[in-house]
Design an enzyme around this catalytic site. Structure first.
Site, PDB file in Angstrom:
ATOM      1  N   ASP A 277       0.686  -1.455   0.723  1.00 57.56           N
ATOM      2  CA  ASP A 277       0.066   0.188  -0.126  1.00 57.56           C
ATOM      3  C   ASP A 277       0.757   1.190   0.175  1.00 57.56           C
ATOM      4  O   ASP A 277       0.163   2.150   0.152  1.00 57.56           O
ATOM      5  CB  ASP A 277      -0.901   0.375   1.142  1.00 57.56           C
ATOM      6  CG  ASP A 277      -2.548  -0.222   1.141  1.00 57.56           C
ATOM      7  OD1 ASP A 277      -2.374  -0.704  -0.657  1.00 57.56           O
ATOM      8  OD2 ASP A 277      -3.458  -0.756   1.692  1.00 57.56           O
ATOM      9  N   GLY A 320      -2.580  -0.291  -8.869  1.00 59.49           N
ATOM     10  CA  GLY A 320      -1.433  -0.087  -9.517  1.00 59.49           C
ATOM     11  C   GLY A 320      -0.028  -0.342  -7.517  1.00 59.49           C
ATOM     12  O   GLY A 320       0.884   0.934  -7.584  1.00 59.49           O
ATOM     13  N   LYS A 321       0.278  -1.824  -7.092  1.00 56.58           N
ATOM     14  CA  LYS A 321       0.770  -1.367  -5.859  1.00 56.58           C
ATOM     15  C   LYS A 321       1.934  -2.277  -6.773  1.00 56.58           C
ATOM     16  O   LYS A 321       3.628  -1.857  -6.183  1.00 56.58           O
ATOM     17  CB  LYS A 321       0.481  -2.701  -5.484  1.00 56.58           C
ATOM     18  CG  LYS A 321      -0.805  -1.930  -4.419  1.00 56.58           C
ATOM     19  CD  LYS A 321      -1.295  -2.596  -3.735  1.00 56.58           C
ATOM     20  CE  LYS A 321      -2.905  -1.056  -2.571  1.00 56.58           C
ATOM     21  NZ  LYS A 321      -3.007  -2.509  -1.969  1.00 56.58           N
ATOM     22  N   VAL A 322       1.922  -3.319  -7.101  1.00 47.51           N
ATOM     23  CA  VAL A 322       3.273  -4.405  -7.865  1.00 47.51           C
ATOM     24  C   VAL A 322       3.401  -3.860  -9.392  1.00 47.51           C
ATOM     25  O   VAL A 322       2.635  -4.330 -10.196  1.00 47.51           O
ATOM     26  CB  VAL A 322       2.888  -5.582  -7.617  1.00 47.51           C
ATOM     27  CG1 VAL A 322       4.392  -6.616  -7.584  1.00 47.51           C
ATOM     28  CG2 VAL A 322       3.074  -5.465  -5.786  1.00 47.51           C
TER      29      VAL A 322
END
Lengths: 371, 371, 371, 371
Positions: A277, A320-322
């Site tokens: 996050d 959109g984190k990894v």
């Protein structure tokens, strides 16, 4: 209430029968030393040409090696599941010593109940096979012995660990602390009291080498009992408190200051989600932070139940984190996969050209917020 | 840093193409209504004479019914996994309305990102089958659509939810709050703004009926972005902070004041462990609190990896946390088992003779600590 | 060897202590009756708007209903796992009675050790919870009681079942038989001996209604002991033998004669693979047989180990075996999912307009091969 | 029917586009060579002092080493799951070469579709990651490429394998054969045609060293197509047939002649159950055969669904099949655990003092039955 102010640190109803306890607490868990096993490398390399989990495992090991070669990349290790009690402590300590990790985000159990606990001189014990059935848990309870599947702990010793955390808190100035700041005090406590009473300690080694440790559910562990004790003792008076929002703010600051990051995740849970996050949190604070560039997760969880622990790294990419160029799930119990993956990267030696990020210093030099 | 003080609540790199988004966000998740399905009772009863998971499920349903008949017993529901997005919201709201639960301990995602999010007027959407492959997650990201396995969320809407949490925090007096106190303010916010913008809301219903909700990893959810925002805006100045130790202290107080307790656990994780631990915390504070008398867990986790989510209730009994006379693990994905178990107990009707414990009032009448 | 010719049908080393056995074999497994539960329909319908396994389950139920509406489609049920001992017998018998299935492909255990065994008047028993630990299996062995996880069987009774299979074989003419032909004789045996000694029997009902049953690993069950006995008694002399190639030939003939087929697969294993393969076998014999048009599998197996039981139906489509328009995996233990899926289709009633294919007659009217 | 007599060995509807096929079939699976990795031993030894799967794995490796030291003990290897396609072929061939196994009981897929297939000169190929999604299975089918999770096979080549099995059957005298007798002919076929067209072959090596191989569901594999072809061509005329009862009789004879046995089981399924059952079959034939003395199973299956693959070895002991002093379940995917367990035993070297049992000779010297 009077009771609330003098802590009771002995399990009330347990028999404290030394002989019976010796029967159960005879054989200690020993931590695997991957630094002595260069033979891991050719095995993992051969696995890369096979199928199923072996091929995934080799790819994960290769991605971890890439992270270490990429000098811009800050490496974050997340830990969930009973890993230290299971014999993986030295793997993690060797990662810290070899600049193979820059920050740790963990369940409190691994860091406080298990690593700090061992640093206080206590041990984990091998449970005999029949105890796994659960049919003897009543008897274990009578002797104040706690069971983690096939492993045993003395509840008396764990209560001492609880108590030490309370004493450390009690000696600190009033104010709102992140778990990282508290855990740094745990390291300092060990340092000022003759070092850890065992060969290796994550809390101690991280303290010495400026590797920050976060426990985003910090009250959910042995330290939680210390926090409750101080709440009970001081009520609304000034006291040190755990400010969980500060944890998130600090870890996000690291992402903002060191844009390229890689994740090595053992299990899932809060450590996994919390760490993923920070990409979004950085963006919320107005910074154009890239997704985590590298990501590995070792887990036995099953994707089909929608739980966070099992959500794939591709799924994290929709948030959109990894990033998905270098991501790999490894479906295996951690005691099998982690020594192979970390052992491979250790003996490949890319870490030798790498400098530790010393992120604890980064966080201490620049205080939180508006300054 | 300037950026840190004006929040960015729009995903930076996403295309905000209404047509493309309509393609994905067309069909909403609808929450199952167990109150309309008395036909669940004979099915569950028949399962009690079979083998494997069906027999376990019937026994769990029967134990839940026993909890509700036992008027001394306080019922604590723990939630982990994406349950609200999966269509289980109304089951939980109906439990609150029918005095079938006295406290909730949950991941933040269920309560804030999913329930409070829907109360703000947003919805979860059915993902088409091919999206589960993960191969389209890059495309989803471009359109700011987040995926939970087979379910979709608008990231734009989620950012609004993040922002609302920050505004609520910003309007509160400085000081250290438990997650329960914050979540009560979320309920009050809905109440003062015309009620939830959807048929049912856990946060709202719990507010109206004095059922406390705890999120022991509160910064690990949409509210965490609000907490980060306020950290960024106010730095070391006075501000409302989340005091995670207070969560543990408050939940322990409930155990001390209402000795008999039963647990209905959906998934494991921090909510499970945290709630089991209050037995020990009560003892540490000098109170002779009994183990949780009843305990049910629905999970797909596998006991053999030593993770907390999968540790059996028998194992918890070695720690002195859970009694073993009335305990039952149900190995099933929650969307299958929870409607059957709660539906069975609902239509058996033992809750009709039960009074809600109104534990929010209990906590507010007696302030924390020494007083 | 002399011993080889007189069979020993009593477990040699067991104590045959009636009192001790009564302690274990007290409470019988009862089979669920889905025909009495129309309340299943609205529950399954509501699940279709949720996420995870509940949504998958509703789609599977809908596909099964489509198969039954499609009058060209022959429905093949495959069975693996201990389903009859678990209380699912009546579900299957009701499928046969209601023309909801045209052929069954199963492990031998379900058909012979469990269904035929119950038809001989024997029962399965509920094991008490602590027996699941495995710690009492030595004691069970001493009393000749066999355990299937949480269910118990009298080994003495099972040996009688073994013996009856041997007697049936012994009374047949010499020659090579498919398992279907043998199992038809088992049905005839029941019919000529006063019918099944219990309310419902798959073997008997399938015999009466011309539904063929195949066990493609027929020697791997109670009947295997009968086959071994006859091998021992007659050596190289003429005798009835099980010709496993004939099983494959016969099932393939059904595909050739009834091109449109749908599969309802409970578990995986040999029954799943064998049945999927008839599409290829038909093609090998020069017939342009379409892939199975509908396919549902209920399983707890995990796709990631590459085992057949867990291979997805999409994967089967790469082999040209299963079409992908109407396919659905349901990840659930069968005792939970099968009553819901079959109960849904039963009460939707599409079977009422359907005629049974009477495939046993098809196979008997046209002998194998060149004739 | 005319078609039934000329076999169609080309997938009918596939495009046979060489370029497209090259795109998919580029990178071959390579089999791991444990003989070159003595570094496995200290890793496995260290695992013995840890917890969870690592400790179980070390105990299993130690039990396998004990089996090899125990000169009375006949070692039976059972195989289920796609093991050969996954790169485990050489591990098994090295076991045969080193007298580490005396009999093999397997699914047909491992032995015929995969090992014999490779011996005919064909290979398995690495599938790229996105193919695992299942979304490209239609495209694969168009190019006649079969997928096993992350591995690819040319269906054209597999059809040649099917055809060769049919030719071998066609050249044999009429009569009833066990799968072992057929598979011996497969070995002879390789021997008479210049040996295997690849470095290592289980079928060939077992033929040369008199290690019998049984496939108790022999028609459920590539050989099944050969069996169907001969059924179609010869109808009720004399022909070689597969007599599955003979399989069970022969394997039981080995137990009778060599009372002490140990099982190394990879996966579960029919091979596991069939092999465990020979203890009971021996007793039925009047012989006082002891339970299998040693037993190891590597599996990912979950005990809680009651399927055979996952039933514990303790449970098997209630049936009188497996002794419980030296039994160990290892919950791991086979490509990770098997190289470690067999590699450990290989480099411990106890097999060097062991003589192969040459059980193929035992079975051929004494014909079945009454003689």
């Amino acid at each position: 209430m009077a009771q609330d102010q003098t802590l009771n640190t002995t399990p009330m109803k347990a028999k404290h029968d030394a002989d019976a306890r010796k029967k159960f607490l005879g054989k200690t868990i020993e931590h695997i030393d991957i630094t002595k096993n260069p033979g891991i490398v050719p095995v993992v390399e051969a696995m890369g040409h096979m199928a199923f989990s072996s091929r995934d495992l080799q790819r994960a090991a290769d991605i971890y090696d890439r992270m270490l070669k990429d000098k811009e990349c800050g490496v974050i290790l997340t830990l969930a599941g009973s890993l230290i009690s299971a014999g993986l402590k030295k793997v993690i300590v060797d990662m810290i010593r070899s600049n193979m990790v820059d920050a740790i985000v963990s369940t409190g159990a691994n860091i406080v109940d298990q690593d700090f606990f061992e640093a206080l001189g206590f041990r984990h014990y091998v449970a005999s096979d029949e105890l796994k059935s659960g049919l003897f848990d009543g008897e274990l309870r009578e002797h104040a012995i706690d069971r983690i599947y096939d492993t045993l702990i003395s509840e008396d010793e764990l209560r001492i660990c609880d108590e030490v955390t309370g004493k450390i808190f009690d000696g600190m100035e009033s104010g709102a602390y992140s778990s990282r700041e508290f855990l740094r005090e745990f390291g300092r406590y060990l340092d000022e009291n003759g070092g850890p009473k065992c060969a290796d300690s994550i809390v101690y080694e991280a303290f010495k080498r400026d590797v920050p440790i976060f426990c985003p559910a910090f009250s959910d562990c042995s330290a939680g009992f210390g926090l409750v004790a101080i709440q009970a003792a001081r009520g609304d008076s000034p006291k040190p408190t755990w400010d969980g929002g500060k944890d998130f703010y600090e870890l996000t600051q690291l992402k903002i200051k060191n844009k390229e990051t890689g994740l090595l995740m053992i299990g899932g849970g809060v450590p996994k989600n919390f760490t993923q996050d920070i990409v979004v949190a950085a963006e919320v604070l107005g910074h154009d932070a890239p997704m985590h560039k590298y990501a590995i997760q070792i887990t036995v969880a099953d994707v089909r139940d929608g739980a966070l622990s099992s959500s794939t790294l591709k799924e994290a990419s929709s948030w959109g984190k990894v990033d998905t160029v270098f991501e790999q799930m490894v479906y295996s119990e951690a005691t099998l996969a982690m020594p192979l993956i970390v052992g491979y990267a250790y003996h490949k030696g890319s870490w030798k050209a790498r400098t530790g990020k010393k992120w604890s210093q980064v966080l201490e030099q620049q205080p939180a917020g508006v300054a």
